[in-house]
Design a protein around this motif. Structure first.
Motif, PDB file in Angstrom:
ATOM      1  N   ASP A  49      -9.386  -4.513   3.769  1.00 14.88           N
ATOM      2  CA  ASP A  49      -9.607  -5.807   3.140  1.00 14.88           C
ATOM      3  C   ASP A  49     -10.439  -6.594   4.144  1.00 14.88           C
ATOM      4  N   LYS A  64     -11.606  -6.947  -1.280  1.00 14.00           N
ATOM      5  CA  LYS A  64     -10.400  -6.105  -1.219  1.00 14.00           C
ATOM      6  C   LYS A  64     -10.749  -4.629  -1.350  1.00 14.00           C
ATOM      7  N   ASN A  65     -10.023  -3.830  -0.578  1.00 14.60           N
ATOM      8  CA  ASN A  65     -10.100  -2.374  -0.642  1.00 14.60           C
ATOM      9  C   ASN A  65     -11.526  -1.839  -0.488  1.00 14.60           C
ATOM     10  N   GLY A  89      -5.035  -3.581   1.013  1.00 11.98           N
ATOM     11  CA  GLY A  89      -3.750  -3.916   0.425  1.00 11.98           C
ATOM     12  C   GLY A  89      -2.988  -4.984   1.185  1.00 11.98           C
ATOM     13  N   CYS A  91      -3.853  -8.069   2.011  1.00 12.25           N
ATOM     14  CA  CYS A  91      -3.938  -9.405   1.405  1.00 12.25           C
ATOM     15  C   CYS A  91      -3.014  -9.532   0.197  1.00 12.25           C
ATOM     16  N   GLU A  92      -2.984  -8.511  -0.623  1.00 12.99           N
ATOM     17  CA  GLU A  92      -2.104  -8.547  -1.787  1.00 12.99           C
ATOM     18  C   GLU A  92      -0.645  -8.549  -1.361  1.00 12.99           C
ATOM     19  N   LYS A  93      -0.301  -7.702  -0.420  1.00 17.02           N
ATOM     20  CA  LYS A  93       1.082  -7.594   0.051  1.00 17.02           C
ATOM     21  C   LYS A  93       1.583  -8.904   0.644  1.00 17.02           C
ATOM     22  N   HIS A  94       0.692  -9.632   1.336  1.00 16.76           N
ATOM     23  CA  HIS A  94       1.089 -10.869   2.024  1.00 16.76           C
ATOM     24  C   HIS A  94       0.642 -12.121   1.269  1.00 16.76           C
ATOM     25  N   GLN A  95       0.209 -11.954   0.029  1.00 17.57           N
ATOM     26  CA  GLN A  95      -0.203 -13.056  -0.845  1.00 17.57           C
ATOM     27  C   GLN A  95      -1.271 -13.946  -0.188  1.00 17.57           C
ATOM     28  N   ALA A  97      -5.065 -15.241  -0.233  1.00 16.19           N
ATOM     29  CA  ALA A  97      -6.084 -15.411  -1.261  1.00 16.19           C
ATOM     30  C   ALA A  97      -7.116 -16.444  -0.812  1.00 16.19           C
ATOM     31  N   CYS A 100      -6.680 -20.197   0.853  1.00 11.39           N
ATOM     32  CA  CYS A 100      -5.625 -20.246   1.859  1.00 11.39           C
ATOM     33  C   CYS A 100      -6.278 -20.552   3.206  1.00 11.39           C
TER      34      CYS A 100
END
Length: 109
Positions: A49, A64-65, A89, A91-95, A97, A100
């Motif tokens: 990411d 991402k990815n 993954g 960014c998605e796992k730790h929310q 976006a 932020c």
């Protein structure tokens, strides 16, 4: 365009030499000016990411990815002064976006 160089580390030393990153490990690139940034994944062995951050420490874009060995350049959607690369993954796992804010701390903190 050639891979970017930060004021801290040459891009080729960090990305291309790694077979993996630890779960909470990342790579930070600091640029002298805030501008559109562009990265590529050529010879990079792991999916990432790529987080683009402006001078106010606001996340302006996340790619991402990013696929290993992809020749196509990955650019920021808005000017950025910092780029952080983490495992795909993360960014998605730790929310995490766009919009932020991010904080950089030293290892001692």
């Amino acid at each position: 365009r050639r891979p970017p160089r930060s004021t801290l580390f040459p891009y080729t030393t960090l990305c291309r030499s790694r077979d993996s990153l630890r779960p909470l490990q990342g790579m930070l690139f600091v640029f002298e000016t805030e501008e559109m940034q562009s990265f590529w994944m050529l010879n990079t062995k792991i999916p990432l990411d790529i987080i683009f951050v402006d001078s106010n420490l606001k996340i302006v874009h996340i790619a991402k990815n990013a696929i290993p060995n992809m020749v196509k350049s990955i650019g920021s959607m808005f000017p950025a002064m910092f780029v952080v690369e983490v495992n795909a993954g993360f960014c998605e796992k730790h929310q995490i976006a766009p919009a932020c804010f991010i904080r950089f701390t030293s290892k001692a903190e």
